[in-house]
Every structure is written in C-alpha cells, then in structure tokens.
Design a protein around this motif. Structure first.
Motif, mmCIF file in Angstrom:
data_model
loop_
_atom_site.group_PDB
_atom_site.id
_atom_site.type_symbol
_atom_site.label_atom_id
_atom_site.label_comp_id
_atom_site.label_asym_id
_atom_site.label_seq_id
_atom_site.Cartn_x
_atom_site.Cartn_y
_atom_site.Cartn_z
ATOM 1 N N SER A 1 -15.312 5.276 9.242
ATOM 2 C CA SER A 1 -14.258 4.381 9.692
ATOM 3 C C SER A 1 -14.573 3.814 11.072
ATOM 4 N N ARG A 2 -13.740 4.132 12.049
ATOM 5 C CA ARG A 2 -13.863 3.550 13.387
ATOM 6 C C ARG A 2 -14.635 4.447 14.345
ATOM 7 N N HIS B 1 -9.045 0.331 4.534
ATOM 8 C CA HIS B 1 -8.486 1.620 4.944
ATOM 9 C C HIS B 1 -7.417 2.078 3.951
ATOM 10 N N HIS C 1 -8.921 3.015 0.551
ATOM 11 C CA HIS C 1 -9.645 4.287 0.639
ATOM 12 C C HIS C 1 -8.677 5.457 0.612
ATOM 13 N N ARG C 2 -7.523 5.298 1.209
ATOM 14 C CA ARG C 2 -6.554 6.395 1.282
ATOM 15 C C ARG C 2 -5.699 6.520 0.025
ATOM 16 N N ALA D 1 -4.309 1.874 13.753
ATOM 17 C CA ALA D 1 -5.097 2.042 12.527
ATOM 18 C C ALA D 1 -4.211 2.396 11.334
ATOM 19 N N TYR D 2 -2.978 2.817 11.608
ATOM 20 C CA TYR D 2 -2.053 3.225 10.551
ATOM 21 C C TYR D 2 -0.810 2.339 10.553
#
Length: 607
Positions: free
Chosen positions: A299-300, A450, A453-454, A481-482
């Motif tokens: 990810s980051r 993201h 992927h989750r 990010a969320y």
C-alpha cells in the motif's frame, strides 16, 4: 442448526445469539467447538460448518488478535524449505497460495514480486536460479491454471530499474520471483464471517476456562467465560478442537492430563516505513545469519522484517524492543543505498510464532505430522493442532476436522476447496463498477483499489452506506486512507466490541501512521459510539484505553530487552482482561500467558 437466511454480519447482537446457542448446547451438544479465533481456528470453523456439522468458535480476545494479525502478511510456498529438500511441503503451500489467489480470496490475496539479490556471478545464479525454477515447477503442477508469472533473471541494470535504492555494490544481479501478500487480520475476519454465513456460532472475548468430561473420561464440553460481562456457563460439544497457537499447552493443561503437543514461542518483529522513503517497485528477500529478511511493498508503505528470537515473557502482549528495531534496520541498510533510520519508522509490530517441538507428550495419539503442523489428541474428545503457517490454514483445518471425526470423516469430506470467502464471488462486477463509484464520490483510483482489496464484492455494502449517508463517503480527517464508512462497516458487520478492535485489526492504523492513529480517535470513536450505542463516558473510556495501550507500546520500543519492554507494555490495562483457568476441573489454574513448568523446563525456542 438451520443456515437458511443466516447473516454474515458479526455484531454484539449476533455474538449474544451465539452465546445463547452455546448455553442451549447442554440440551443438544454442538458437533464441534473450536477454541481459538486466529486463522487456523477460523479455517476449522469454516471447514466444519460446511461439512454440515453444528459448529461454534470462541476467541478469548478479538478475532486474529494473536499471531494471525502479526505475521509478515505473505502467502507463500516457503522458498527456504527447498534448501531442506522438503518438496511436498513446498508443493502443498504453493497449491494453497494459488487457490487463494485464483478462487478462494482473490480480493484479499494479491501477487507481489521479490528480487533475490545475487552476490556471485556464476555459481550463485545457477544455484538460486535452479531453486526458484523448482519453486515455479512445483507451482505449475498444482491443479488449474498458473496463478503467477514464472521467475526471471535480472541484470544489475534491471535491478536498478526495479529497485533504484538497492545499493549498487550489494549484488551483481538478481532473480525475480512471485508470491502473494495478504492483510492477515482481514483474512481471519472474512473466514469467521463466511463461517457465520453458513450457520456457525461465533463469539469473541469469550474464553475457555475449563474442559469438562463425561463419566468415561472423554472431554464432552467446556466452561466458557464471557469477558464482557464476567458470566461463566457450561457448554457441551461432541468434539472440542484446540487451535490456540502459542497458548496450546495452556489450553491442553485444562484437560487434566499430561498428554499433548509441545509448543514454544518465537518472536518476530516488523517495522513500517513510508513508501516514498525507499525507491523501489518490487520487494526484496535477504538471507541473514538468523532469519530471512523481507522488504515488502505494501500500500502506502514498506514492511521490513523479520526477527526470530526466543520469547519467554507473557504471551498476550509481545513487543518490539530497541534491539529488535536496530537489528532490522542494520540488516536492511546493508543493501540500501540511502540508509533508513529510526526517524523514518512510522510503526512496528511484534508477533509470536508457535514453534512445534519434536514429538508429542506421552499417551498422545497423533495424525498428520509435517515439518509445519501436527494434529493430535491428548485425551478422547479433545483434538489439538499446532504449528503451521498462514498459507496452509485450509489444509490444517481439514486435517484437524478429519482427525476429530475419525472414521466419520469419509462420510463428511471437506469441501473448502470449493467455498470462496465472502467478497470473492462477484469481485469482477465491483471492479467494473469502480470507476463509476470513483466518479460519484470523488474517490481516487488508489482509494478504489484499497476498497476492492479490503472488501472485494462486498464493496457494494460500503456503497450502500454512502448512498444512505453521503457523509460516509468522506475520508477520515486524520487518517484519510480510510473512509468514514469503513469504520461504520467494521461496527455493523465485522464484530467490533472495542475501539482497539478497529485500530488494530479492522484497520491497520496502530502501525500505519506515526501517532498510532491517536489523532483520528475522536472521529473514529464517535462513529463507533453511534453504531454500538456507547454513552459519552464509555466512548471516552475507550479512547483512554487505546491511548494508554498505544503509548505503552511506543515506550516499550525504547527499552533494550524483552523483560524491560514487557513491564513497560503491561503498564496499560486490557479492556477485557483474561480470566483465571481451571485445570482439569480442580480449580487454582493459571492465566494464559503465564509460564508453565513444561515451558520453563523446555528452555528458549530455537531459531
């Protein structure tokens, strides 16, 4: 147990319904009671319930709170086992890796490539190349279409293109090969939810404190403690399966026998560094004198680890020490052109590997034994599985249920090779809708990726939340990010009971940002409070509890050794402390994590 209309949601309500069903088992025993909510236990619950067995799973802490949220987050065949000529083990793991990537969990498990740097031009290129070629060959003979590309030899120029920050004199070339990466905690939560969707009863923060026996001496159930209320109650089960990892011996001791498996704990530490700090498009794998060191693109950021050292403290809260961090930094910097420092680190985690010791205790029958895991029975009615690794959780689960059922396994064979996890079916549909979602809510391609992927196909659940409340489509102010919807979804679907469950396991904020997510606590806790019905005092208490934990972990990282770091970490109280155990129904047990005589006598775990 009817599975018609069964929901995959995990909530405080479904947890209470599961506890009520377990209380009712005194009239009609469940077929299988699984103890331990890591990846192995979760896999066992799914395997058992999909065979048509009434199934329950309990976990003393949050789902995946032990080893299964603190791994290297790789799904791999175990390249190092080729050095031991253990071809069958590598083939098994590669088969499972490819099954996860192509069928069972393609949203959760994704391909990632690594460079294996070479220091010697002729013999090492041939030696390593042959080994990786064999790795590819073992993967190629797995059923179905090849999941990952074949390995390639890379020149020094190619290395510079793929990993610019690899020191020019660190290698004369490399071999590039492929494995898989996974968010380990999400894999466990998804397994539990999938099992629940087929009718399994699932209860976290529910601890086994006693094993009970019938008149013949067979284990016929247990006494459970609801750690949220302190209530204790008996349950009955035709089979109890112990999948408690590093707590294996502590759980076995409750049977009041001397039999069982021997398991020791070895600590592995990882550090997290921002992605922009190291220039590279692929990962690295480095052989050190003590362990294998991975530099993993995630990810980051980059995940760098691991260590392999004996752990002789309590089992619940392993921590990274200053010495651990310096070791990882030193090994990584040996090949990095621009060395990283402690100031670059935004997070760490420490986990305990359950190292299966050779042989079983006297009087123990065992089934499948491999270099990785063993299934055994220290006493009738109790099955124990230990060892293994995340990649082969499905095989371990199948072996455990087969052993528990004995001759009856042939009439109820495992079907989990054909049971995709939640979010897998319909994944391509949500991928195709990704651009539209991005345009509607202003999400970047990286954010859509993201989310896919989750959640995979379950992204539609997140979109529904955003449609109902457009404010949910916004990122968290201090953790962008969320999305806000992800926090609400963790509460409404993923079994959250406490704020730390969100910070440690439903998100990765505990180690993804330098302040361990503390700046985002106010917003996250208010969303959680709305979903869980917390009053203001409860919300503030949850914020204080997580803050104390985060600060204790940060302080422990400055300590030089395990014993000192443990004392620092234990200054923060647990939100739901573990209960005392009752060994063999005789009372006066010990807390899981306290050293037993057998553990102390066995000495430190090997590396």
């Amino acid at each position: 147990m009817s599975t018609s209309g069964t929901s995959s949601r995990l909530t405080p309500t479904t947890r209470q319904e599961s506890l009520d069903a377990l209380r009712a088992s005194t009239d009609e025993p469940v077929d299988v009671l699984v103890v331990g909510g890591g990846v192995t236990g979760a896999g066992i619950a799914l395997d058992a319930v999909t065979r048509g067995l009434t199934t329950a799973i309990v976990e003393a802490q949050d789902w995946s709170s032990g080893t299964s949220s603190r791994s290297s987050k790789l799904v791999h065949g175990g390249l190092r086992y080729l050095q031991m000529l253990d071809f069958s083990l590598v083939h098994e793991a590669l088969t499972e890796r490819d099954l996860l990537i192509t069928k069972l969990a393609p949203h959760l498990v994704r391909p990632v490539s690594f460079l294996y740097p070479l220091e010697h031009r002729v013999w090492e290129r041939g030696y390593v190349g042959a080994g990786v070629a064999l790795y590819d060959t073992l993967a190629s003979i797995a059923p179905g279409k090849r999941a990952l590309p074949l390995h390639k030899h890379v020149t020094r120029k190619g290395m510079a293109r793929l990993f610019p920050d690899l020191r020019h004199d660190a290698a004369i070339g490399a071999v590039r090969y492929w494995d898989g990466s996974v968010d380990d905690a999400r894999l466990v939560t998804t397994l539990i939810r999938t099992a629940a969707s087929y009718g399994a009863h699932a209860a976290s923060r529910t601890q086994l404190v006693e094993l009970t026996k019938d008149a013949s001496g067979r284990v016929d159930g247990a006494v459970l403690a609801d750690l949220e209320t302190g209530d204790r109650f008996p349950v009955k089960a035709r089979n109890v399966i112990n999948a408690t990892g590093v707590w294996t011996e502590e759980t076995e001791s409750l049977a009041g026998t001397e039999g069982g498996l021997r398991v020791l704990a070895s600590k592995g530490v990882h550090i997290v560094v921002p992605r922009e700090r190291i220039k590279g498009k692929v990962g690295l794998i480095l052989q050190t004198e003590k362990s294998v060191l991975f530099v993993i693109p995630w990810s980051r950021y980059w995940v760098i680890g691991t260590t392999d050292t004996p752990w002789e403290q309590e089992l619940q809260h392993p921590v990274a020490t200053s010495a651990d961090i310096e070791y990882v930094l030193e090994r990584a910097n040996s090949v990095l052109a621009d060395p990283i420092t402690r100031d670059d680190i935004i997070g760490t985690w420490a986990g305990l590997r359950p190292l299966l010791q050779p042989g079983t205790k006297e009087g123990t029958s065992s089934a499948k034994v491999s270099r990785e895991h063993t299934v055994a029975s220290p006493t009738p009615g109790l099955t124990v599985i230990a060892g293994g690794k995340l990649t082969t959780y499905r095989v371990m689960a199948q072996d455990a249920v087969d052993f528990a059922l004995g001759k009856g396994a042939k009439a109820r064979p495992s079907i989990t090779t054909n049971v995709p996890l939640l979010g897998a079916t319909g994944l391509e549909v949500q991928q195709n809708w990704g651009r539209r979602h991005a345009a509607t809510y202003g999400w970047t391609p990286a954010l859509v990726d993201h989310l896919l992927h989750r959640y995979g196909a379950l992204l539609s659940d997140i979109v529904e939340m955003c449609e109902a409340d457009p404010g949910m489509a916004a990122p968290l102010a201090h953790a962008p990010a969320y999305l806000r919807a992800e926090i609400a979804y963790a509460v409404s679907h993923e079994g959250v009971l406490h704020l730390e469950d969100i910070m440690l396991h439903r998100t990765r904020l505990n180690y993804e940002v330098a302040d361990r997510g503390i700046a985002a606590l106010d917003e996250i806790s208010r969303i959680a409070a709305d979903g869980l019905g917390w009053d203001e005092d409860t919300r503030l208490a949850e914020v204080a509890a997580y803050t104390a934990r985060a600060e204790a972990e940060a302080a422990a990282e400055q300590d030089p050794d395990d014993a000192t770091a443990e004392r620092t970490r234990l200054a923060a109280d647990d939100v739901a402390p573990l209960a005392e155990l009752t060994a063999g129904g005789t009372g006066g047990g010990h807390k899981p994590g306290s050293p037993t005589d057998s553990r102390a006598a066995a000495g430190p775990a090997g590396t």
